[in-house]
Scaffold this motif. Structure first.
Motif, PDB file in Angstrom:
ATOM      1  N   ASP A   1       0.828  -1.205   0.000  1.00 53.68           N
ATOM      2  CA  ASP A   1       0.000   0.000   0.000  1.00 53.68           C
ATOM      3  C   ASP A   1       0.863   1.257   0.000  1.00 53.68           C
ATOM      4  O   ASP A   1       0.537   2.242  -0.653  1.00 53.68           O
TER       5      ASP A   1
ATOM      6  N   ARG B   1       3.963  -0.626   4.201  1.00 55.58           N
ATOM      7  CA  ARG B   1       2.635  -0.895   4.776  1.00 55.58           C
ATOM      8  C   ARG B   1       1.874  -1.722   3.759  1.00 55.58           C
ATOM      9  O   ARG B   1       1.870  -1.405   2.576  1.00 55.58           O
TER      10      ARG B   1
ATOM     11  N   ASP C   1      -1.759  -3.713   2.595  1.00 58.74           N
ATOM     12  CA  ASP C   1      -3.199  -3.860   2.703  1.00 58.74           C
ATOM     13  C   ASP C   1      -3.425  -5.362   2.770  1.00 58.74           C
ATOM     14  O   ASP C   1      -3.265  -6.065   1.775  1.00 58.74           O
ATOM     15  N   SER C   2      -3.738  -5.875   3.953  1.00 55.03           N
ATOM     16  CA  SER C   2      -3.857  -7.319   4.161  1.00 55.03           C
ATOM     17  C   SER C   2      -5.105  -7.885   3.508  1.00 55.03           C
ATOM     18  O   SER C   2      -6.141  -7.219   3.417  1.00 55.03           O
TER      19      SER C   2
ATOM     20  N   ASP D   1      -4.332  -4.101   8.376  1.00 54.87           N
ATOM     21  CA  ASP D   1      -3.127  -3.828   7.609  1.00 54.87           C
ATOM     22  C   ASP D   1      -1.914  -4.024   8.505  1.00 54.87           C
ATOM     23  O   ASP D   1      -2.002  -3.951   9.727  1.00 54.87           O
TER      24      ASP D   1
END
Length: 124
Positions: free
Chosen positions: A28, A85, A87-88, A95
């Motif tokens: 992300d 980072r 975005d899960s 996240d």
């Protein structure tokens, strides 16, 4: 993989895989750390979402941690070392933040980690 080089190879939208090679999300945001000798100032960080350089330290910090309730010690470590980072994946997945030493490799297939998803710093 060298820490500074690992972050330089990461791009927004790349798939992220844990050490078992399970896909756990997509990149992300990428933030270079202030310990990167090739970027002597944190201002050299980048927001992968926009592909633009942001010259304000406070703006970078605000974007990176918007609505996050990370402990100050972890926030400082992330800013010092740099981070990715993600975005899960999953409906209720939070996240996560990847530190450079958790990156095993970066290739056209994506970002491979040397840790499990549970070992990553969780975004609240």
């Amino acid at each position: 993989m060298q820490t500074a080089n690992a972050l330089r190879s990461v791009e927004a939208g790349m798939k992220v895989f844990d050490r078992e090679r399970h896909e756990i999300g997509k990149v992300d945001y990428v933030q270079f750390g202030d310990d990167d000798p090739e970027t002597p100032e944190v201002e050299a960080s980048r927001n992968s979402d926009l592909g633009q350089r942001n010259d304000s330290l406070m703006a970078n910090i605000a974007k990176a941690f918007t609505a996050d309730e990370l402990p100050e010690e972890i926030r400082e470590r992330l800013l010092h070392q740099g981070f990715v980072r993600i975005d899960s994946s999953g409906l209720f997945a939070a996240d996560r933040y990847i530190m450079p030493d958790q990156i095993d490799s970066v290739s056209g297939d994506g970002l491979m980690l040397n840790v499990s998803q549970d070992e990553l710093v969780k975004r609240h």
